[in-house]
Design a protein around this motif. Structure first.
Motif, PDB file in Angstrom:
ATOM      1  N   GLN A 127      36.219 -16.486 -31.827  1.00  0.00           N
ATOM      2  CA  GLN A 127      36.216 -15.513 -32.913  1.00  0.00           C
ATOM      3  C   GLN A 127      34.974 -15.652 -33.780  1.00  0.00           C
ATOM      4  N   VAL A 128      34.491 -16.861 -33.947  1.00  0.00           N
ATOM      5  CA  VAL A 128      33.256 -17.061 -34.702  1.00  0.00           C
ATOM      6  C   VAL A 128      32.081 -16.413 -33.975  1.00  0.00           C
ATOM      7  N   GLN A 129      31.998 -16.593 -32.653  1.00  0.00           N
ATOM      8  CA  GLN A 129      30.910 -15.971 -31.892  1.00  0.00           C
ATOM      9  C   GLN A 129      30.985 -14.445 -31.966  1.00  0.00           C
ATOM     10  N   GLN A 130      32.198 -13.908 -31.885  1.00  0.00           N
ATOM     11  CA  GLN A 130      32.343 -12.466 -31.986  1.00  0.00           C
ATOM     12  C   GLN A 130      31.887 -11.967 -33.356  1.00  0.00           C
ATOM     13  N   ALA A 131      32.278 -12.694 -34.406  1.00  0.00           N
ATOM     14  CA  ALA A 131      31.881 -12.292 -35.755  1.00  0.00           C
ATOM     15  C   ALA A 131      30.375 -12.401 -35.945  1.00  0.00           C
TER      16      ALA A 131
ATOM     17  N   SER B 291      25.200  -9.506 -36.526  1.00  0.00           N
ATOM     18  CA  SER B 291      23.831  -9.167 -36.095  1.00  0.00           C
ATOM     19  C   SER B 291      23.650  -7.663 -35.975  1.00  0.00           C
ATOM     20  N   ILE B 292      24.645  -6.970 -35.380  1.00  0.00           N
ATOM     21  CA  ILE B 292      24.563  -5.514 -35.247  1.00  0.00           C
ATOM     22  C   ILE B 292      24.540  -4.849 -36.621  1.00  0.00           C
ATOM     23  N   ALA B 293      25.407  -5.334 -37.534  1.00  0.00           N
ATOM     24  CA  ALA B 293      25.458  -4.737 -38.864  1.00  0.00           C
ATOM     25  C   ALA B 293      24.162  -4.944 -39.618  1.00  0.00           C
TER      26      ALA B 293
ATOM     27  N   LEU C 231      27.829  -4.176 -43.296  1.00  0.00           N
ATOM     28  CA  LEU C 231      27.214  -5.505 -43.239  1.00  0.00           C
ATOM     29  C   LEU C 231      28.063  -6.516 -44.003  1.00  0.00           C
ATOM     30  N   GLN C 232      28.558  -6.146 -45.185  1.00  0.00           N
ATOM     31  CA  GLN C 232      29.400  -7.053 -45.957  1.00  0.00           C
ATOM     32  C   GLN C 232      30.704  -7.375 -45.235  1.00  0.00           C
ATOM     33  N   VAL C 233      31.277  -6.367 -44.544  1.00  0.00           N
ATOM     34  CA  VAL C 233      32.491  -6.605 -43.783  1.00  0.00           C
ATOM     35  C   VAL C 233      32.228  -7.591 -42.654  1.00  0.00           C
ATOM     36  N   ALA C 234      31.094  -7.453 -41.979  1.00  0.00           N
ATOM     37  CA  ALA C 234      30.759  -8.369 -40.886  1.00  0.00           C
ATOM     38  C   ALA C 234      30.553  -9.795 -41.400  1.00  0.00           C
TER      39      ALA C 234
ATOM     40  N   LEU D  24      32.838 -13.165 -40.384  1.00  0.00           N
ATOM     41  CA  LEU D  24      32.260 -14.424 -39.919  1.00  0.00           C
ATOM     42  C   LEU D  24      32.751 -15.592 -40.785  1.00  0.00           C
ATOM     43  N   ALA D  25      32.789 -15.413 -42.102  1.00  0.00           N
ATOM     44  CA  ALA D  25      33.277 -16.478 -42.981  1.00  0.00           C
ATOM     45  C   ALA D  25      34.740 -16.798 -42.698  1.00  0.00           C
ATOM     46  N   LEU D  26      35.537 -15.750 -42.430  1.00  0.00           N
ATOM     47  CA  LEU D  26      36.949 -15.977 -42.123  1.00  0.00           C
ATOM     48  C   LEU D  26      37.112 -16.742 -40.815  1.00  0.00           C
TER      49      LEU D  26
END
Length: 412
Positions: free
Chosen positions: A122-126, A131-133, A161-164, A168-170
């Motif tokens: 999940q961290v890698q996905q985030a 990166s895309i955002a 971008l903020q959501v992404a 990642l933090a979650l």
């Protein structure tokens, strides 16, 4: 028949004679000593020539000058300065244990690793979504500068971008909760889990104890609340270590008096870098409130109380070498120790007081003689030091080199 009255008269006379003889025998005067001596063939000795009675014998002790401590006794329990039982916040399977039972651990050291394959994915996905955002937002900023897109598109890409970033933090926080680390420097206990165990949240894993410094918690009666202060010293002895004694520094005093026992809770700090003590041990505490170097002590048996006043019999020189004069002196009593008492007023060092035989002194100023004291017997001598510092008492454990951890705040 004429002889019958005669028999009655003879019987009456015989009874009267026997009664008189019995009365005389019971009430006959005691023989005088001089008559007895003369009757035995010796010369008669007048009673006045025997001389006056000897003065009564008493046992004595001297007023000793000693170093006296104002102290109180209590019992308590040792506690770790910091103690925690590690428990997982989330459920998971144990994949790695990075400590052994009884090892010293450091703050932040990884101790237990739970299975984190899913959270790491999940961290890698985030990270990829972030990166895309970031790329979209940067491109939109360039396009809006050329007036190719509206400002609304830039705002939407910034929010994405903020959501992404939040995702990642979650994901990282979820992965970190599967890593159980030491919260402070200490010694690990005995673990209750093994590799491969599935743990639910809240399951006990191992306890961590900070043993370099130990707290000793004890209670004193409320009458001592005005005497105890932070920074005072208390002497601590353990039943498990009878030949050793430790010093504790008073660090905290409970502001609340226990209504049940009318006592005040006190916490002292012990330097335990030698690691000789363990939490949970039973302790006997001697709280020291102050010391005086020139205290005057006498055996407690010397006191003769009368109402609220205290008296002693002091001996002064008599008419001859073997006789002393007993003078009754009122004294003021200070601290008490087992078998001894402090005299604050009324006596001077080196003076002699009566400790046994006061009941034989019938008046003030009566002559007395000092009884010969058997070796190792008679009145208990006053020691030159207190029990806590007497010869043969527990030896105080020396402190290790370096700053005392009791003077330092616990790590946070």
């Amino acid at each position: 028949m004429a002889s019958k009255p005669l028999y009655i008269v003879v019987a009456a006379v015989g009874i009267a004679a026997a009664s008189g003889a019995a009365w005389w025998y019971q009430n006959k005067p005691a023989a005088r000593p001089d008559a007895v001596a003369a009757g035995n063939g010796g010369a008669a000795v007048p009673a006045s020539s025997a001389g006056p009675a000897r003065p009564p014998a008493v046992e004595v002790a001297r007023v000793e000058v000693v170093r006296l401590s104002d102290e109180a006794q209590a019992v308590g329990t040792l506690r770790s300065r910091q103690s925690v039982v590690l428990r997982p916040e989330v459920s998971g399977r144990v994949v790695r244990l990075n400590f052994r039972d009884g090892d010293r651990v450091r703050r932040g050291q990884l101790l237990v690793q739970l299975d984190d394959n899913l959270p790491r994915a999940q961290v890698q996905q985030a990270q990829a979504e972030l990166s895309i955002a970031q790329a979209n937002h940067k491109r939109n900023q360039e396009l809006v500068a050329q007036n190719f897109i509206s400002q609304r598109s830039v705002d939407e890409s910034g929010a994405a971008l903020q959501v992404a970033q939040a995702k990642l933090a979650l994901a990282r926080a979820t992965a970190d909760r599967l890593r159980i680390v030491a919260p402070f420097d200490g010694i690990a206990g005995i673990r209750s889990v093994n590799v491969g165990d599935y743990l639910r949240d809240g399951t006990d894993i191992v306890n961590i104890e900070d043993l370099d410094t130990l707290y000793v918690d004890f209670r004193l009666p409320e009458r001592f609340q005005t005497k105890v202060r932070r920074g005072q010293t208390a002497l601590v002895a353990m039943d498990a270590l009878p030949d050793r004694q430790y010093s504790a520094v008073v660090q905290a005093i409970d502001p609340l008096v226990d209504a049940n026992g009318r006592s005040v809770g006190i916490r002292g700090c012990i330097d335990n870098r030698h690691l000789q003590l363990r939490p949970g041990m039973f302790a006997r505490i001697t709280a020291v409130f102050g010391e005086r170097d020139n205290a005057r002590l006498v055996p407690e048996e010397a006191l003769v109380p009368q109402g609220t006043r205290q008296f002693v019999y002091k001996l002064v020189d008599g008419p001859d070498q073997d006789t002393r004069i007993a003078r009754r002196v009122e004294v003021k009593v200070g601290l008490r120790q087992p078998g001894r008492v402090e005299i604050t007023e009324g006596l001077q060092p080196g003076e002699v007081v009566v400790v046994a035989g006061q009941q034989r002194i019938q008046r003030d100023g009566m002559p007395v003689r000092v009884a010969e004291m058997p070796r190792n017997g008679g009145a208990t001598p006053v020691a030159a030091v207190l029990p806590s510092r007497a010869a043969g008492a527990q030896a105080e454990v020396p402190r290790p080199a370096g700053p005392n951890p009791c003077a330092q705040a616990p790590s946070r």
